[in-house]
Write a protein that holds these residues in place. Structure first.
Motif, mmCIF file in Angstrom:
data_model
loop_
_atom_site.group_PDB
_atom_site.id
_atom_site.type_symbol
_atom_site.label_atom_id
_atom_site.label_comp_id
_atom_site.label_asym_id
_atom_site.label_seq_id
_atom_site.Cartn_x
_atom_site.Cartn_y
_atom_site.Cartn_z
ATOM 1 N N TRP A 137 -5.257 -0.833 -18.331
ATOM 2 C CA TRP A 137 -5.262 0.547 -17.842
ATOM 3 C C TRP A 137 -6.120 0.655 -16.581
ATOM 4 C CZ3 TRP A 137 -9.529 3.818 -17.513
ATOM 5 C CH2 TRP A 137 -9.230 5.134 -17.158
ATOM 6 N N ALA A 138 -7.284 0.022 -16.592
ATOM 7 C CA ALA A 138 -8.185 0.080 -15.431
ATOM 8 C C ALA A 138 -7.582 -0.623 -14.218
ATOM 9 C CB ALA A 138 -9.542 -0.535 -15.779
ATOM 10 N N ARG A 139 -6.875 -1.725 -14.440
ATOM 11 C CA ARG A 139 -6.232 -2.418 -13.311
ATOM 12 C C ARG A 139 -5.088 -1.600 -12.736
ATOM 13 N NH1 ARG A 139 -7.142 -6.848 -16.655
ATOM 14 N NH2 ARG A 139 -4.999 -6.865 -17.405
ATOM 15 N N ALA A 140 -4.376 -0.870 -13.593
ATOM 16 C CA ALA A 140 -3.228 -0.078 -13.135
ATOM 17 C C ALA A 140 -3.636 1.255 -12.518
ATOM 18 C CB ALA A 140 -2.279 0.174 -14.297
ATOM 19 N N SER A 141 -4.813 1.754 -12.855
ATOM 20 C CA SER A 141 -5.263 3.056 -12.342
ATOM 21 C C SER A 141 -5.814 2.900 -10.929
ATOM 22 C CB SER A 141 -6.353 3.633 -13.251
ATOM 23 O OG SER A 141 -5.829 3.913 -14.521
ATOM 24 N N ARG A 142 -5.358 3.749 -10.046
ATOM 25 C CA ARG A 142 -5.795 3.722 -8.647
ATOM 26 C C ARG A 142 -6.639 4.944 -8.345
ATOM 27 N NH1 ARG A 142 -5.162 -1.172 -7.667
ATOM 28 N NH2 ARG A 142 -3.100 -2.003 -7.978
ATOM 29 N N CYS A 143 -7.672 4.747 -7.555
ATOM 30 C CA CYS A 143 -8.517 5.836 -7.092
ATOM 31 C C CYS A 143 -8.013 6.236 -5.707
ATOM 32 C CB CYS A 143 -9.971 5.390 -7.019
ATOM 33 S SG CYS A 143 -10.620 4.800 -8.597
ATOM 34 N N LEU A 144 -7.824 7.518 -5.462
ATOM 35 C CA LEU A 144 -7.262 7.945 -4.182
ATOM 36 C C LEU A 144 -8.113 7.440 -3.025
ATOM 37 C CD1 LEU A 144 -5.100 9.434 -2.601
ATOM 38 C CD2 LEU A 144 -6.439 11.528 -2.898
ATOM 39 N N PHE A 145 -9.387 7.821 -2.983
ATOM 40 C CA PHE A 145 -10.290 7.334 -1.935
ATOM 41 C C PHE A 145 -11.605 6.916 -2.561
ATOM 42 C CE2 PHE A 145 -7.751 10.582 0.387
ATOM 43 C CZ PHE A 145 -7.004 9.692 1.139
ATOM 44 N N THR A 146 -12.051 5.728 -2.206
ATOM 45 C CA THR A 146 -13.341 5.221 -2.665
ATOM 46 C C THR A 146 -14.234 5.058 -1.444
ATOM 47 O OG1 THR A 146 -12.244 4.017 -4.450
ATOM 48 C CG2 THR A 146 -14.498 3.358 -3.905
ATOM 49 N N ARG A 168 -15.882 2.595 5.639
ATOM 50 C CA ARG A 168 -16.508 3.009 4.376
ATOM 51 C C ARG A 168 -15.554 3.726 3.417
ATOM 52 N NH1 ARG A 168 -20.112 -0.083 5.500
ATOM 53 N NH2 ARG A 168 -22.063 0.477 6.460
ATOM 54 N N VAL A 169 -14.330 4.025 3.850
ATOM 55 C CA VAL A 169 -13.383 4.763 3.010
ATOM 56 C C VAL A 169 -12.191 3.857 2.706
ATOM 57 C CG1 VAL A 169 -11.969 6.829 2.776
ATOM 58 C CG2 VAL A 169 -14.094 6.930 4.102
ATOM 59 N N VAL A 170 -12.007 3.564 1.417
ATOM 60 C CA VAL A 170 -10.953 2.654 0.983
ATOM 61 C C VAL A 170 -9.929 3.445 0.164
ATOM 62 C CG1 VAL A 170 -10.421 0.542 -0.300
ATOM 63 C CG2 VAL A 170 -12.654 0.793 0.850
ATOM 64 N N PRO A 171 -8.684 3.526 0.641
ATOM 65 C CA PRO A 171 -7.657 4.226 -0.145
ATOM 66 C C PRO A 171 -7.067 3.331 -1.232
ATOM 67 C CG PRO A 171 -6.813 3.667 2.033
ATOM 68 C CD PRO A 171 -8.221 3.173 1.970
ATOM 69 N N PHE A 172 -6.709 3.943 -2.351
ATOM 70 C CA PHE A 172 -5.951 3.318 -3.437
ATOM 71 C C PHE A 172 -6.602 2.072 -4.048
ATOM 72 C CE2 PHE A 172 -2.689 5.314 -0.641
ATOM 73 C CZ PHE A 172 -2.426 6.394 -1.466
ATOM 74 N N ALA A 182 0.730 14.489 3.348
ATOM 75 C CA ALA A 182 0.031 15.214 4.418
ATOM 76 C C ALA A 182 -1.382 15.623 4.003
ATOM 77 C CB ALA A 182 0.839 16.445 4.832
ATOM 78 N N GLN A 183 -1.539 16.156 2.791
ATOM 79 C CA GLN A 183 -2.871 16.565 2.324
ATOM 80 C C GLN A 183 -3.806 15.367 2.188
ATOM 81 O OE1 GLN A 183 -2.297 18.791 -1.322
ATOM 82 N NE2 GLN A 183 -3.157 20.570 -0.290
ATOM 83 N N GLU A 184 -3.295 14.283 1.632
ATOM 84 C CA GLU A 184 -4.104 13.086 1.471
ATOM 85 C C GLU A 184 -4.530 12.527 2.825
ATOM 86 O OE1 GLU A 184 -2.056 11.618 -2.722
ATOM 87 O OE2 GLU A 184 -1.344 10.792 -0.807
ATOM 88 N N ALA A 185 -3.618 12.536 3.778
ATOM 89 C CA ALA A 185 -3.939 12.047 5.121
ATOM 90 C C ALA A 185 -5.014 12.909 5.767
ATOM 91 C CB ALA A 185 -2.682 12.019 5.985
ATOM 92 N N LEU A 186 -4.936 14.199 5.567
ATOM 93 C CA LEU A 186 -5.946 15.111 6.111
ATOM 94 C C LEU A 186 -7.308 14.829 5.484
ATOM 95 C CD1 LEU A 186 -6.641 17.487 7.905
ATOM 96 C CD2 LEU A 186 -5.827 18.992 6.105
ATOM 97 N N MET A 211 0.838 -1.176 0.000
ATOM 98 C CA MET A 211 0.000 0.000 0.000
ATOM 99 C C MET A 211 0.888 1.245 0.000
ATOM 100 S SD MET A 211 -2.910 0.960 2.716
ATOM 101 C CE MET A 211 -3.669 2.527 2.728
ATOM 102 N N SER A 212 0.496 2.219 -0.753
ATOM 103 C CA SER A 212 1.242 3.470 -0.811
ATOM 104 C C SER A 212 0.984 4.297 0.437
ATOM 105 C CB SER A 212 0.810 4.273 -2.036
ATOM 106 O OG SER A 212 1.075 3.564 -3.209
ATOM 107 N N LEU A 213 1.928 5.147 0.724
ATOM 108 C CA LEU A 213 1.769 6.054 1.849
ATOM 109 C C LEU A 213 1.023 7.300 1.403
ATOM 110 C CD1 LEU A 213 5.327 5.826 3.401
ATOM 111 C CD2 LEU A 213 3.259 4.661 4.149
ATOM 112 N N LEU A 214 0.318 7.917 2.318
ATOM 113 C CA LEU A 214 -0.401 9.152 2.034
ATOM 114 C C LEU A 214 0.499 10.336 2.348
ATOM 115 C CD1 LEU A 214 -3.798 8.305 3.781
ATOM 116 C CD2 LEU A 214 -3.303 8.191 1.342
#
Length: 150
Positions: free
Chosen positions: A61-70, A23-27, A6-10, A1-4
């Motif tokens: 492309w869809a497998r490689a693309s990550r959503c920041l927060f779902t 309910r919040v899933v990162p990456f 400071a802005q992402e963590a906030l 898992m990638s690290l967040l």
């Protein structure tokens, strides 16, 4: 898992306090957000454009693309993807441009809302003197999406 950063963590902390920790899933991969495959409602023209611009298959492309927060519902079905808006003031990343160009139509075809937030909007939301909170922001953005403006 990638690290967040400071802005992402906030933003993550805000989302968790609003929606709940489970309910919040990162990456999450775009492929997973779409249920394991690109949506059948995605037009062949859009799929071909993804392949042309990403220089790989649309499914790769869809497998490689990550959503920041779902944000998922009680059935763990993705309902909302929230990401920072990249303005490319300093560096233009072509892969990121392609991803941003096709993320919204793919998520829309999957029935998942896509909302972007700027660093300035996040600062306004966390500012205790500002009357505009996360709920107001999301309500305004989702209303614009439903109207087809955003």
């Amino acid at each position: 898992m990638s690290l967040l950063d400071a802005q992402e963590a906030l933003l993550f902390r805000l989302l968790v306090s609003f929606f709940g920790e489970d309910r919040v899933v990162p990456f999450m991969s775009l492929n997973a957000v779409c249920g394991g495959a690109l949506p059948s409602r995605l037009s062949s023209e859009q799929s071909n454009a993804i392949e042309r611009d990403s220089q790989t298959s649309a499914s790769k492309w869809a497998r490689a693309s990550r959503c920041l927060f779902t944000v998922v519902n009680e059935d763990d079905s993705p309902r909302l993807v929230i990401e920072f808006f990249e303005d490319f003031r300093e560096v233009v990343d072509v892969r990121e441009l392609v991803r941003r160009r096709y993320m919204a139509p793919v998520l829309s075809a999957a029935g998942v809302h896509y909302v972007t937030i700027s660093a300035e909007e996040l600062q306004d939301i966390i500012d205790p003197e500002y009357a505009y909170g996360l709920a107001d922001f999301l309500e305004a953005r989702l209303e614009l999406l439903e109207q087809g403006v955003a």
